[in-house]
Structure formats: C-alpha cells, structure tokens
Design an enzyme around this catalytic site. Structure first.
Site, PDB file in Angstrom:
ATOM      1  N   LYS A 131       0.934  -0.993  -0.128  1.00  0.00           N
ATOM      2  CA  LYS A 131       0.031  -0.006  -0.015  1.00  0.00           C
ATOM      3  C   LYS A 131       0.768   1.171   0.001  1.00  0.00           C
ATOM      4  CE  LYS A 131      -3.810   1.950   2.980  1.00  0.00           C
ATOM      5  NZ  LYS A 131      -4.496   1.932   4.066  1.00  0.00           N
TER       6      LYS A 131
ATOM      7  N   SER B 258      -9.765  -0.681   7.211  1.00  0.00           N
ATOM      8  CA  SER B 258      -9.049  -0.301   5.660  1.00  0.00           C
ATOM      9  C   SER B 258      -8.313  -1.754   4.962  1.00  0.00           C
ATOM     10  CB  SER B 258      -8.012   0.928   5.891  1.00  0.00           C
ATOM     11  OG  SER B 258      -8.817   2.169   6.114  1.00  0.00           O
TER      12      SER B 258
ATOM     13  N   SER C 120      -9.152   2.102   3.180  1.00  0.00           N
ATOM     14  CA  SER C 120      -8.561   2.591   2.128  1.00  0.00           C
ATOM     15  C   SER C 120      -7.438   1.758   1.460  1.00  0.00           C
ATOM     16  CB  SER C 120      -7.632   3.729   3.103  1.00  0.00           C
ATOM     17  OG  SER C 120      -6.848   3.122   4.154  1.00  0.00           O
TER      18      SER C 120
END
Lengths: 441, 441
Positions: free
Chosen positions: B78, B177, B153
């Site tokens: 990420k 997330s 996210s």
C-alpha cells in the site's frame, strides 16, 4: 494577624500533648477561638466531630497508643475533599447541601495518623483557578492585607494556616493550588510527586494533574506532616556525595542547585528569591511550551468532568468559572494528543537537568498577591500568570515545595509575602526539606 | 476478471517454485502481464527492483537457502507504507515526488521472508476513508463491477489481489481499511492484534488505531502470510476443549461462536452471513458507543498529524479529505478524554464476551460495494456506514478476519461479493483461521 498556632511547630505541639501541657480537646477549642470569620477561610467548622475525635485522641495517648506526629493535631481540609458526614461544597452553587458519605483517601490517612479534622476550608469554585476570590462562598481574604487575594485554589487552607487558626491544612494542587496561596500568604506548601497521596475522594479538576498536598507554617512542618501520612523519610544523597568536593557552580551545602529563570517576573520578587541561591547557575526551561501542554490536559480533563453540568445548569456556576469552562470545552482533541507526546519529551529534558542538579529553584509566584477581583496586572492577564511557574511541575508530576522567602513592598504600602519554589526528582523529596532548612536559617 | 494468480494459493506457488516449475523472476513477469491499468490498483510498478529481488530469491532457493512460504512470492504494498527508493504518494498531492529513504518495518519483514516487492498500490488519500475513490490518483475500481467502489483505504491492495495480479498484498487498517476493500472485492483480509506487525514506516492516520494487515484470496493465504511474517502459529484450544462436549448453543466444530447483531445492515447481506453460523446465539454490543470512541480517537490523532498541512496548503488535499480533516480538527479534547476512559470499559465488556465465546461473527460490511462517488446509500451516510462493523475491533485492538461469504444481487443487476467478519481474543488467532477453513468448505 496571629492566631493561637502562630509560631508553633508540629513538633512543639506534639511535645506539649505528650507532656500533658496541652490536650487534643484543648487544641480544638483553640482552633474555634482563633477562627477569624472575616478572612473567610472556613466554610464548615465541625466542632462536635472535632471534639469527639480529639477526646478519642486524648484517650489513646493516655492509654499509650501513639499514632505519631499528627496525633491530636487539628487539621483543616479543603472543601473539594470528602469528609464523611460533612458538606463538600466545591465552592459552587452546584453542590449546595451536598454531604459526603465517605472519607477521601487522604482523610482516612489523616485519621489513621491521629489527626483531628476541624472543618472544611474555602476553595476556588471546583478548584478551577488560582486567585481565591471565585466561589459561591465569596473571596477568601489574605491575612497580610484583607483587600488582597489569598491565592487559590486551596485558599482557605492557606489562610487558616497563615492566620494561625490551625497548624496544618490539606489542599490540592492541579496547576499550583497548594503553592500559590502558600506563597501569597507567607507559609509553606508542598505538592508531593503525583499519586504519592492518593486523590480518591477528591473532586477531580484534571485527574492526571491533580495532586494532594500539605500546607503548614514552615517547610519542616510540611515534612513532618508528609511523612506522617506517607511513611518515614528516606535520606537521599545529593549529587555532592558523589563529587570530589571541589565545589562546582551551584553547589550549596545541601546539594547542587540550578536557578530556573522565570519568563516574566516582578523584578523585586526575582531579586529576593535569586539572592537565596547566590551560587546557582542559571538554566532555562520552555515555560511557554509546558504551559501549552498544561492547558491542553487541564482543559480537556476538566471539561470531561463538567460537560453535563455546563449543558444543564450553567447558571449555577460563578461567571468566571463558566467562562473558563467554556474555553476548556473548546480545547481541540488534537492539541491534547500533541500535549501528551510533548509531555514525554519535556519529562526527558527535565530528567536530564535533574541528572545534573539536585534542585531547581525559582520564585513560586512571579508577583505578590494582587487585589481581590483583579484579572490583569502589569505583567499580563492574571489567569496565566498565577500558574506560570508552578504548573510545569504538575505536568511532570515532580515534587515541588514553596517556602516563605520574606516580603516585598506592596504597591500602595505595606509588605506582602513571597515564596521560593524548589523542585526535585521523584524520590529525592528529603533534599527539598534539607534545602529549605538551610534557606530559612 | 481473473489474472494469473486467480485460483492459486501461496502454498501452491511455493510448491511450484521449489519444484522448478516456476521461478520468482517468472512470477514477476506474470505480475507485470496481469496488471489491468483500468482498475487503477497500482500507483507504482517497480519492474527493475522486483526483477533484482526475484533473481536473488531464485539464487537463494537454488543454493538451498529457503526463507519459507513467502520466498520468491510477489507482493504489493500500500502506498502509505515506505519502500526504500520508491515513491510513497499517500494518494495525495501533498506527497507528489516524495521518495522513501528506508523500508518500513513490515517491508523489512517481507524482505526477510523472501518476498518480492513488485510495487505500490493505490490508497485513499492519507488512508482517511473507506470508499477507495478519494485520491489524487483517482478512484480504484472494483473488479466485480468497475463502476463500483473498491472500498478502502487499502483499495489497490485489495483490487490487485482480487483481480489476480498478485497473490498477496499488504495494507493498513485504522477503522477497517484492510477488511472493507477485502469484503467489497471478494477476498480475505486480516487485521492482526494491534502492534503485532509494527507500523514504523507507515504514514500515520491515527497511531493508536493503525494496524498493518495482509490481503489475499483466501483466509488460508492470510494465515500463511501472517505466520511467515510474525513467526509460527500456536494452536490455541477453543472453549470446546474444556467443555463436556454436551453441545451448547453456539458450538461449531471449530469453537463457540456468538452472532453479533449488526445495528444497520442490508437484509440480504445479514441473511447470507447469518446462515454461515446457524447455531450461534445472538449477542449485542454497543456499536453506537464504540463509534463515538473510535471517532474521538481517530479524529484527534489524525488532525495532530495534519494540522500544519491543513493550515499551510489546504488546497493540496482532495476536497473530501479536507472536509473530513476540518471536522477532525473540531473534535473536542474532552471527548477524547472520555473516549479513552470508555475504551477501557468496552475492552472489559468485550473481554467478558470473549470469555464465553471463541469467536464473534458478523458481516464485515453492512452493504455490498456502492457506486463510485456515492456519499449516501439507503441505510444512511456512507462515511459512517463503511466502518460501522469494523472499527470497534480497531478501538479494542483485537484480531479480526474478513472472509469471502459469497455474493448478493446488486441493484441494477449482477452479483457483488460480501464478507463475513470473525473476531477473537488476542493470542487466539489460529481459531479465526480454523473457523474460516470450515466456512469455506
């Protein structure tokens, strides 16, 4: 302005009690005789309860049970601290008629030490402020000049001692509330390290900053009372013990001292207190940054305690308290997050300073007591000034002692007392008292 | 929608690598071939770095050095997690051109385990939101319906796995997330107990709620990756081991399960997930109260991180992020004080529940993936809904696993994946994976 206890030490009183020259019951009568209502130090006098406790103390002593230096000694307790069966008024209209069901932990400690609770002393409303003139009970007056603030929030405790009504009082200190009125009234006030005297049964102002402390005429009486409550003193060697004795800057007979430069201070106050530590090198700490940390924690925690009361009955607060609470409610959470991180950083920084010095010395208050009702003085707004030199030691939880440091001329004539503040490492409390002894001789 | 890795397990890939049927370099090439740019899963592909790492992994394996199940396995990271030498963009205009100098702790752990970092995946701007469509890089698209949100996210990490571009990705989870996009995209996502995978080198959203987690096609792959990073699994006996075997309500072959009733949920989602736990008795927890705790902590900590950026360059944020940050900046400190106290109370309450049950089961998301750009759905405002069932487990720091739980019909046709969420005690992670194995068979 002297009452019966003026000039008497706890040690002297203890000697008189044990020699039969005085009785605990007699001392309670002396307290009741000494109370000067005009000073507004007491909000509750418990003649009946005090007499019963005194009778018991006398009987114990007579039968050979000796609870130590506070046995039979009259003590006054700040009115945000619960004493079972007596009102706890918090200096607020919100607590009219409220009677405590149980003793606070520190009151239990007092009773276990044989002390005789004689009553409750006036507090700034909910202990939220250092002036001593904001309370549903009206201003507590400074015995050195009755038109002057006593300081707060342990206003009545300081005045009761300063005027000789009692030899000892208990107060609380969240940003300076034991030390401020002690300095303004010319007595000694000791805020132990955080948590040393538990705050259970004390109405919270800001839980992580609240400290329970003792007020007495002299530092030595604070020492005696402190150890009577928390156990025997441990002698702590000063940094001098490990030195070659060559005499470094800041060496005093009682240890190595740094002078912490106050950021804003009446020059005469600074001169007088500085003169007590002639050899101490000057050091600076970040008072402004520590103040931000203090405010973020105090405001956030205080509003947590009061949110529902502010919403439901704002009119029951004194206007000044409500205004401060409203400010407190607006303190953003992110500032608290930052403050808690900064606190750790400051703790490390000051620990470094206290690796090099035994004691940090500075004035307790940057000014002598202002007039009742003042909100601004020459140096700036009073609210901030009152806690400017004391609150860092609440943030850091360090032991801090205010000792009488003479007087300065007051504007408009007369003299007003000032205080010197000494701070040390947790565990090194004995150094504070040794230093104080040297200062006052 | 399948890429090369669709249907392949970490165990199978490892077998192929060791049997010489596949090489780490070959797998990197497969990743590069599988990337579907239209889905917008990757923001950076590091072909060169990945090939070098893969060559090294191949050489090690050939020379008999075997780093375990992730050796030679391509992994996506990420884009709020630092990988040395690669940009960390945070999905924000604020970090345009920013290149990380060092690996985050979890990246070091991946490399030590022999994994091959292939690139950085799209994140909601600063990880502050669960929709996956707010980023300077544009929306990450759901492979099941490209007009739908990926969830966030850790948007790109979920999509890269769901579309078979990589067999494993790393994400972070502050309020859900990892689990939100896993559920929306039909894969598994595991948020370990707080701190188990250190967050050093991860851009903070809310330090005390941030967790690093893993995303893979199946719960079993999450298990393999988790233990490859954190050490071997310890088998934990379920509560059934200590029972007489009489069969209490909630007993499943893998342990004692409680169904936690979701406060607001699409009925079809609830029906499908509930059907996986037919014998589990229903329990309720205070989702609304836990949400207040979550918000107070997340907002206060997030604004602490962003205060200076908001003041100096608000225009560099996506509008939705800025609006949420401005809300965050207004969270009062007293609510944070209260939240931290409440968190302790909830932790005790849920610990009590986890004394009686091995697992708490509920849907991961109360809805399937909404359309990109939506801010409101039938059940209410999306921001709150997205983290409604996941964020309590961040507040409490408990291990939580989202596993694919089939699909539901989408409004407007087609089917969309949903997830079942399993929560357990810290230390009992193995029960989550055992349960998941039973659910998917």
């Amino acid at each position: 302005m002297g009452g019966f206890f003026t000039g008497r030490t706890l040690t002297g009183i203890g000697r008189d009690l044990r020699a039969g020259r005085e009785s605990a019951r007699g001392l309670v009568a002396r307290v009741l005789d000494s109370v000067d209502k005009d000073l507004n130090a007491f909000v509750t006098l418990d003649a009946e309860g005090a007499e019963a406790a005194a009778r018991w103390a006398d009987e114990e002593l007579a039968s050979g049970v000796d609870r130590g230096p506070l046995h039979g000694v009259p003590v006054a307790v700040k009115d945000i601290i619960d004493v079972a069966g007596l009102p706890t008024g918090m200096g607020s209209g919100h607590y009219a008629g409220h009677v405590a069901e149980a003793d606070a932990a520190c009151v239990t400690m007092l009773r276990d030490a044989g002390a005789v609770i004689v009553g409750k002393t006036g507090t700034q409303e909910f202990a939220f402020g250092g002036s001593g003139d904001v309370s549903v009970n009206g201003a507590v007056r400074n015995p050195h000049d009755r038109e002057r603030m006593s300081g707060g929030s342990s206003s009545g405790s300081a005045v009761a001692v300063a005027a000789g009504m009692v030899p000892l009082a208990i107060g609380t200190d969240t940003g300076g509330s034991v030390r401020i009125p002690s300095a303004f009234c010319g007595i000694a006030g000791f805020k132990p390290a955080h948590g040393t005297i538990p705050a259970d049964g004390v109405f919270p102002l800001s839980r992580s900053l609240d400290h329970v402390g003792v007020l007495a005429a002299t530092a030595d009486d604070c020492r005696v009372a402190y150890h009577a409550l928390t156990g025997p003193a441990e002698a702590v060697p000063s940094l001098l013990a490990g030195s070659s004795g060559g005499g470094r800057a800041g060496d005093a007979p009682y240890g190595r001292v740094a002078w912490i430069e106050p950021p804003a201070c009446d020059p005469e106050v600074e001169r007088r207190v500085r003169a007590l530590f002639p050899d101490a090198p000057s050091e600076r700490i970040d008072f402004a940054g520590l103040r931000q940390v203090f405010l973020a924690i105090e405001y956030s925690e205080a509003y947590d305690v009061h949110a529902e009361r502010v919403a439901e009955a704002p009119g029951r607060y004194q206007a000044a308290t409500l205004a401060r609470l409203e400010d407190a409610g607006r303190m953003p959470g992110w500032r608290l997050v930052r403050a808690l991180r900064e606190r750790d950083r400051y703790a490390e920084e000051i620990a470094g300073l206290l690796d090099r010095y035994d004691l940090l010395a500075m004035p307790t208050m940057p000014i002598p007591a202002p007039r009742i009702g003042a909100t601004e003085v020459g140096l700036g707004p009073l609210t901030a000034l009152l806690v400017s030199l004391t609150s860092p030691w609440n943030v850091l939880g360090l032991p801090a002692l205010s000792v009488p440091a003479g007087t300065v001329p007051a504007d408009g004539g007369g003299e007003l007392p000032i205080g010197a503040q000494l701070v040390t490492r947790r565990g090194a409390e004995s150094l504070l008292f040794t230093a104080a002894e040297h200062l006052t001789t």
